[in-house]
Design a protein around this motif. Structure first.
Motif, short mmCIF file in Angstrom:
data_model
loop_
_atom_site.label_atom_id
_atom_site.label_comp_id
_atom_site.label_asym_id
_atom_site.label_seq_id
_atom_site.Cartn_x
_atom_site.Cartn_y
_atom_site.Cartn_z
N ARG A 84 0.82 -1.22 0.00
CA ARG A 84 0.00 0.00 0.00
C ARG A 84 0.85 1.26 0.00
O ARG A 84 0.49 2.27 -0.60
CB ARG A 84 -0.92 0.00 1.23
CG ARG A 84 -1.80 -1.23 1.30
CD ARG A 84 -2.08 -1.68 2.71
NE ARG A 84 -0.86 -2.07 3.42
CZ ARG A 84 -0.83 -2.92 4.45
NH1 ARG A 84 -1.95 -3.46 4.89
NH2 ARG A 84 0.30 -3.20 5.05
N LEU A 85 1.99 1.20 0.71
CA LEU A 85 2.86 2.37 0.82
C LEU A 85 4.21 2.02 0.18
O LEU A 85 5.00 1.29 0.74
CB LEU A 85 3.09 2.72 2.29
CG LEU A 85 1.89 3.25 3.07
CD1 LEU A 85 2.20 3.27 4.57
CD2 LEU A 85 1.51 4.64 2.58
N GLU A 86 4.47 2.59 -0.99
CA GLU A 86 5.68 2.17 -1.70
C GLU A 86 6.97 2.63 -1.02
O GLU A 86 8.04 2.13 -1.32
CB GLU A 86 5.63 2.64 -3.16
CG GLU A 86 5.60 4.14 -3.31
CD GLU A 86 5.98 4.55 -4.73
OE1 GLU A 86 6.34 5.73 -4.92
OE2 GLU A 86 5.92 3.70 -5.65
N ASN A 87 6.84 3.59 -0.08
CA ASN A 87 8.01 4.07 0.66
C ASN A 87 8.36 3.25 1.88
O ASN A 87 9.34 3.51 2.56
CB ASN A 87 7.76 5.51 1.14
CG ASN A 87 8.18 6.51 0.10
OD1 ASN A 87 8.89 6.17 -0.84
ND2 ASN A 87 7.73 7.74 0.27
N LEU A 88 7.49 2.29 2.20
CA LEU A 88 7.66 1.52 3.43
C LEU A 88 8.21 0.13 3.13
O LEU A 88 7.67 -0.59 2.29
CB LEU A 88 6.32 1.40 4.17
CG LEU A 88 6.32 0.63 5.49
CD1 LEU A 88 7.20 1.30 6.53
CD2 LEU A 88 4.89 0.49 6.03
N HIS A 89 9.31 -0.24 3.84
CA HIS A 89 9.92 -1.55 3.64
C HIS A 89 10.09 -2.26 4.97
O HIS A 89 10.27 -1.61 6.00
CB HIS A 89 11.30 -1.40 2.98
CG HIS A 89 11.25 -0.74 1.64
ND1 HIS A 89 10.97 0.61 1.49
CD2 HIS A 89 11.43 -1.22 0.40
CE1 HIS A 89 10.98 0.90 0.21
NE2 HIS A 89 11.26 -0.19 -0.49
N LEU A 90 10.06 -3.58 4.90
CA LEU A 90 10.22 -4.39 6.11
C LEU A 90 11.42 -5.32 5.96
O LEU A 90 11.58 -5.98 4.93
CB LEU A 90 8.95 -5.22 6.34
CG LEU A 90 9.06 -6.40 7.32
CD1 LEU A 90 9.22 -5.91 8.76
CD2 LEU A 90 7.82 -7.31 7.22
N LEU A 91 12.25 -5.37 7.00
CA LEU A 91 13.28 -6.42 7.09
C LEU A 91 12.85 -7.33 8.22
O LEU A 91 12.95 -6.97 9.39
CB LEU A 91 14.66 -5.80 7.34
CG LEU A 91 15.85 -6.78 7.42
CD1 LEU A 91 15.93 -7.68 6.21
CD2 LEU A 91 17.16 -6.02 7.61
N PRO A 92 12.32 -8.51 7.88
CA PRO A 92 11.73 -9.37 8.92
C PRO A 92 12.79 -10.07 9.77
O PRO A 92 13.95 -10.18 9.37
CB PRO A 92 10.92 -10.40 8.13
CG PRO A 92 11.47 -10.38 6.75
CD PRO A 92 12.18 -9.07 6.54
N ALA A 93 12.36 -10.55 10.94
CA ALA A 93 13.22 -11.38 11.79
C ALA A 93 13.04 -12.82 11.39
O ALA A 93 12.09 -13.18 10.69
CB ALA A 93 12.86 -11.17 13.25
N SER A 94 13.96 -13.66 11.84
CA SER A 94 13.82 -15.09 11.59
C SER A 94 12.87 -15.68 12.62
O SER A 94 12.81 -15.24 13.76
CB SER A 94 15.20 -15.74 11.71
OG SER A 94 15.04 -17.12 11.89
N GLN A 95 12.09 -16.66 12.18
CA GLN A 95 11.17 -17.28 13.11
C GLN A 95 11.77 -18.55 13.72
O GLN A 95 11.34 -19.00 14.77
CB GLN A 95 9.86 -17.61 12.36
CG GLN A 95 8.74 -18.14 13.21
CD GLN A 95 8.20 -17.10 14.19
OE1 GLN A 95 8.93 -16.34 14.80
NE2 GLN A 95 6.91 -17.06 14.36
N THR A 96 12.79 -19.08 13.05
CA THR A 96 13.30 -20.39 13.48
C THR A 96 14.59 -20.32 14.29
O THR A 96 14.88 -21.21 15.06
CB THR A 96 13.56 -21.28 12.24
OG1 THR A 96 14.38 -20.54 11.35
CG2 THR A 96 12.27 -21.63 11.56
N ARG A 97 15.37 -19.27 14.10
CA ARG A 97 16.66 -19.21 14.80
C ARG A 97 16.48 -18.64 16.19
O ARG A 97 15.43 -18.11 16.52
CB ARG A 97 17.62 -18.32 14.01
CG ARG A 97 17.73 -18.71 12.56
CD ARG A 97 18.32 -20.08 12.41
NE ARG A 97 19.76 -20.01 12.60
CZ ARG A 97 20.62 -19.87 11.62
NH1 ARG A 97 20.19 -19.83 10.38
NH2 ARG A 97 21.91 -19.80 11.86
N ASP A 98 17.57 -18.74 17.01
CA ASP A 98 17.47 -18.08 18.31
C ASP A 98 18.25 -16.78 18.28
O ASP A 98 18.99 -16.51 17.33
CB ASP A 98 17.92 -19.01 19.45
CG ASP A 98 19.38 -19.32 19.36
OD1 ASP A 98 20.17 -18.58 19.96
OD2 ASP A 98 19.72 -20.27 18.64
#
Ligand SMILES: Nc1ncnc2c1ncn2[C@@H]1O[C@H](COP(=O)(O)OP(=O)(O)OP(=O)(O)O)[C@@H](O)[C@H]1O
Ligand SMILES: [Mg+2]
Lengths: 276, 90
Positions: A84-98
């Motif tokens: 929806r917002l082309e200026n907004l980006h996400l760098l996600p976290a890992s779900q499996t690592r600690d």
């Protein structure tokens, strides 16, 4: 990619869990993007990622922060651009690592690369004072301390302020991380009746400048249910207006503090004192 | 809506007072945690220039009182160290 940028790194932190860090990261990140700023939000909550869900990007995650740090993926491959917002980006976290998969060097490199491409880097810290939380704040220029008007949250915020003043790169260089208080889940009526710490109480105890007051609201819940930041899902709602105000203050504007009210409570209107 | 609440003092003032007392303590504890380490190191450096002693025979502790605090330094020094005596050697 645009050249010559040098992003401001903001950490959203609290010590205590469940106070509204992820909600606030999504809302402020989106509001900045809505103002035309180029923004990346980073989820540092390794093993318990949620920012992807609150932003409605959970089905688009392929690579994550840990993959980038370990060289499995390049940074541009891991960044998810908001639909929806082309200026907004996400760098996600890992779900499996600690959380030990995060390294100081790795985080430093990722932040340094992002700094050249964005105007704002907003880091969503995990709760606690362990590795994930200290690395989320490590390279911050600015910290937003999210606090609920409640004793344990205020105490933990004080502890986090101590860490920001000693364990960040800025502190170690003898400089100061710029600190702002964001009071969330505020219930004006309860504060007025002396059932809940007031804004003045919290401010006096923590003595850092106030960025905003976000009221307790169903609109927040509704927004996260549908995976859309509240500032985008219902821009006229009380919490969205409060987040927009906070965003303008973050950008350096001087605007009067108010507690946005959803207008449901007649009691508040009759007896509500003026905002701090 | 209970109108009685208007006249009843809530629990927030208690919360506020408890926090103020607790955080005053925690903040000094945080800054003194370092202070004690620094004092220990520098005191030991000064004393070791004049007498020999074993580091594990050293106790340094701080007692925090309301208006004053005391610093107690206890160092066990073996007898027969001439340097403890003042004056010119013969
Ligand atoms: N202003 C608000 N009004 C109502 N509910 C809220 C508000 N802010 C946050 N919440 C709710 O509180 C819960 C916790 O919020 P959130 O996940 O943002 O906290 P967090 O600090 O990121 O938690 P964690 O420490 O686990 O990462 C969520 O259910 C969220 O919807
Ligand atoms: Mg969170």
């Amino acid at each position: 990619m645009s050249q010559g940028k040098s992003a401001r790194v903001v950490v959203v932190t609290s010590g205590k869990g469940g106070v509204g860090k992820t909600t606030s990261t999504a809302a402020l990140g989106a509001a900045l993007a809505q103002h035309g700023e180029k923004v990346v939000v980073i989820d540092f909550d390794v093993g318990l990622r949620n920012l992807d869900l609150v932003l409605g990007a959970e089905r688009r995650v392929v690579f994550d922060l840990i993959n980038v740090i370990h060289g499995v993926a390049k940074l541009p491959q891991a960044l998810i651009r908001d639909k929806r917002l082309e200026n907004l980006h996400l760098l996600p976290a890992s779900q499996t690592r600690d959380k030990d998969a995060l390294t100081e060097d790795g985080v430093a490199k990722v932040i340094a690369e992002l700094r050249t491409k964005f105007d704002w880097i907003v880091c969503d810290s995990p709760a606690g004072i362990e590795r994930g939380a200290t690395l989320a704040m490590r390279y911050a220029d600015t910290a937003i301390i999210v606090t609920n008007p409640e004793v344990s949250s205020v105490r933990d915020s004080d502890r986090i302020i101590g860490l920001l003043d000693s364990k960040t790169e800025k502190a170690e260089r003898g400089e100061c991380v710029d600190k702002h208080l964001l009071i969330t889940r505020y219930q004006l009526g309860r504060a007025n009746r002396g059932e809940m710490l007031s804004v003045d109480d919290v401010l006096e105890i923590l003595s850092i400048p106030l960025l905003g007051i976000i009221p307790e609201s169903e609109d927040v819940l509704r927004a996260s249910n549908v995976g859309c930041p509240v500032t985008l899902n219902n821009a006229l709602s009380a919490p969205a207006r409060a987040y927009f105000d906070a965003t303008r203050r973050l950008k350096g504007e001087q605007i009067p503090m108010r507690v946005p009210n959803d207008g449901r409570s007649i009691f508040n209107k009759l007896f509500g004192r003026k905002a701090a | 809506m209970n109108l009685l609440n208007l006249f009843r003092r809530g629990s927030a003032p208690v919360a506020r007072e408890r926090l103020q007392i607790l955080l005053a303590h925690e903040r000094t504890a945080r800054s003194q945690g370092d202070l004690l380490g620094i004092l220990r190191e520098e005191i030991l450096a000064v004393i070791s220039r004049h007498v020999a002693f074993e580091v594990d025979k050293v106790q340094i502790k701080m007692d925090r009182g309301k208006s004053v605090s005391t610093l107690a330094v206890d160092i066990e020094i073996p007898n027969g160290q001439p340097s403890l005596a003042r004056g010119c050697p013969a």
